[in-house]
Design an enzyme around this catalytic site. Structure first.
Site, PDB file in Angstrom:
ATOM      1  N   ALA A  32      12.737 -27.712  38.322  1.00  0.00           N
ATOM      2  CA  ALA A  32      13.488 -29.069  37.783  1.00  0.00           C
ATOM      3  C   ALA A  32      12.957 -29.168  36.292  1.00  0.00           C
ATOM      4  O   ALA A  32      12.287 -30.304  36.030  1.00  0.00           O
ATOM      5  CB  ALA A  32      12.967 -30.255  38.525  1.00  0.00           C
ATOM      6  N   HIS A  37       8.551 -28.523  29.998  1.00  0.00           N
ATOM      7  CA  HIS A  37       8.410 -27.003  30.405  1.00  0.00           C
ATOM      8  C   HIS A  37       8.694 -26.029  29.181  1.00  0.00           C
ATOM      9  O   HIS A  37       8.062 -24.885  29.126  1.00  0.00           O
ATOM     10  CB  HIS A  37       9.125 -26.916  31.847  1.00  0.00           C
ATOM     11  CG  HIS A  37       8.753 -27.782  32.926  1.00  0.00           C
ATOM     12  ND1 HIS A  37       9.917 -28.374  33.390  1.00  0.00           N
ATOM     13  CD2 HIS A  37       7.720 -27.788  33.644  1.00  0.00           C
ATOM     14  CE1 HIS A  37       9.032 -29.122  34.431  1.00  0.00           C
ATOM     15  NE2 HIS A  37       8.128 -28.585  34.589  1.00  0.00           N
ATOM     16  N   LYS A 150       0.223 -33.332  29.428  1.00  0.00           N
ATOM     17  CA  LYS A 150       0.460 -34.553  30.348  1.00  0.00           C
ATOM     18  C   LYS A 150      -0.278 -34.867  31.459  1.00  0.00           C
ATOM     19  O   LYS A 150      -0.633 -35.620  31.953  1.00  0.00           O
ATOM     20  CB  LYS A 150       2.020 -34.310  30.564  1.00  0.00           C
ATOM     21  CG  LYS A 150       2.423 -35.545  31.476  1.00  0.00           C
ATOM     22  CD  LYS A 150       4.046 -35.487  31.646  1.00  0.00           C
ATOM     23  CE  LYS A 150       4.240 -36.471  32.875  1.00  0.00           C
ATOM     24  NZ  LYS A 150       3.893 -35.903  33.954  1.00  0.00           N
ATOM     25  N   ASP A 151      -0.605 -33.330  32.156  1.00  0.00           N
ATOM     26  CA  ASP A 151      -1.499 -33.510  33.328  1.00  0.00           C
ATOM     27  C   ASP A 151      -2.990 -33.043  32.617  1.00  0.00           C
ATOM     28  O   ASP A 151      -3.519 -31.963  33.053  1.00  0.00           O
ATOM     29  CB  ASP A 151      -0.918 -32.401  34.305  1.00  0.00           C
ATOM     30  CG  ASP A 151       0.324 -32.736  34.839  1.00  0.00           C
ATOM     31  OD1 ASP A 151       0.386 -33.692  35.655  1.00  0.00           O
ATOM     32  OD2 ASP A 151       1.326 -32.256  34.188  1.00  0.00           O
ATOM     33  N   ARG A 188       9.881 -35.855  37.723  1.00  0.00           N
ATOM     34  CA  ARG A 188      10.203 -36.986  38.578  1.00  0.00           C
ATOM     35  C   ARG A 188      11.005 -37.969  37.847  1.00  0.00           C
ATOM     36  O   ARG A 188      11.769 -38.996  38.390  1.00  0.00           O
ATOM     37  CB  ARG A 188       8.968 -37.415  38.755  1.00  0.00           C
ATOM     38  CG  ARG A 188       7.989 -36.736  39.926  1.00  0.00           C
ATOM     39  CD  ARG A 188       6.701 -37.552  40.282  1.00  0.00           C
ATOM     40  NE  ARG A 188       6.071 -36.642  41.410  1.00  0.00           N
ATOM     41  CZ  ARG A 188       5.249 -35.796  41.003  1.00  0.00           C
ATOM     42  NH1 ARG A 188       5.046 -35.322  40.066  1.00  0.00           N
ATOM     43  NH2 ARG A 188       4.604 -34.919  42.082  1.00  0.00           N
TER      44      ARG A 188
END
Ligand code: AMP
Length: 281
Positions: A32, A37, A150-151, A188
């Site tokens: 996704a 990415h 972000k993570d 998401r």
């Protein structure tokens, strides 16, 4: 772009490339794909001769069945984006390639890192992340592993994994790519309605305000309450955490100062969609 589905095929191909002196950068994803990415892919291309990307929706890192079942899958569009971004190799394994039946489940000693923040609210999540990343690294043996800030906690977990497993792979982290509205790009986000998406913009705005307020010596408990009020007043039903942490070990603190390096991290629900974001101070 060459697409591989089997471990032995991609590892054989990469081994041959390495023998010719090529360096490898690896970008693991769950598909996704979005601009975030692709910014990792861009970084990978700058770092190494060969860019490898994987798409695998890893079942062991989902603690919420519905989140797993509803995880967006857009494989054709993903492949088109990766070809366009000039990725050299795509690894698209099935579950049986990553988790063969006879393979024992490894437990990783991640210490406090897996008990706080995401770890506290998503039990088992980081063990699942480590299982998949460790297996992917065993298959690809990259020189560089490229992941997103972000993570943020995930990048710390993976740094620990590299340490535990004694790998020579270097972890490279890339800043969060955002929509023009400030909303952090996320797979998401595809599940957000137009109205929810507008509401979700408040996350970044609230974090930017919080950073300024802390720089202006406002105390953390007030700043935190302000972030919570903004979220809950803009369509968010609840939040799991809003914390001020040291970037060195993610320990939570109550007081901000200029000497150390801090980050605000949060996780909040809009509808039943859980979004995370952070801001470095
Ligand atoms: P995922 O497909 O969500 O597992 O993410 C794969 C990688 O992309 C992880 O290293 C994420 O941290 C990274 N990533 C996700 N969203 C963004 C973003 N908005 N900007 C930069 N990197 C991101």
């Amino acid at each position: 772009m060459i697409i591989f589905k089997k471990n032995k095929d991609i590892s054989g191909h990469l081994e041959a490339l390495k023998k010719t002196g090529k360096s490898i950068a690896f970008v693991p994803t769950m598909g996704a794909l979005h601009g975030g990415h692709l910014s990792l892919v861009q970084k990978a291309r700058e770092l190494a001769d060969i860019t490898v990307c994987s798409i695998f929706v890893n079942p062991t890192q989902f603690n919420d069945k519905e989140d797993f079942e509803k995880y967006p899958i857009t494989i054709d569009a993903d492949m088109a984006q990766l070809i366009n971004a000039e990725v050299d190799l795509l690894f698209l394994p099935g579950v049986e390639e990553i988790y063969p039946e006879n393979q024992p489940v490894v437990h990783y000693d991640l210490g406090a890192l897996e008990r706080i923040l995401e770890g506290a609210f998503r039990p088992g999540h980081f063990q699942g992340v480590c299982q998949v990343v460790d297996r992917l690294l065993t298959i690809t043996h990259p020189d560089f592993l490229v992941m997103g800030q972000k993570d943020f906690q995930q990048t710390m977990v993976i740094r620990k994994l590299l340490e535990i497993t004694g790998r020579v792979t270097e972890l490279i982290t890339v800043p969060t790519l955002r929509e023009p509205s400030g909303l952090a790009m996320s797979s998401r986000n595809a599940r957000l309605s137009a109205a929810q998406s507008r509401h979700a913009e408040i996350i970044h705005a609230a974090l930017v305000d919080a950073k300024a307020a802390l720089a202006g010596h406002q105390n953390w408990s007030e700043v935190k309450a302000d972030i919570a009020t903004k979220l809950l007043g803009n369509g968010f039903e609840k939040y799991d955490y809003i914390e001020l942490c040291k970037t060195s070990d993610l320990s939570t603190v109550e007081t901000y100062n200029y000497r150390d390096s801090f980050i605000i991290l949060l996780a909040a629900y809009i509808g039943n969609i859980r979004l995370i974001d952070n801001i470095l101070l």
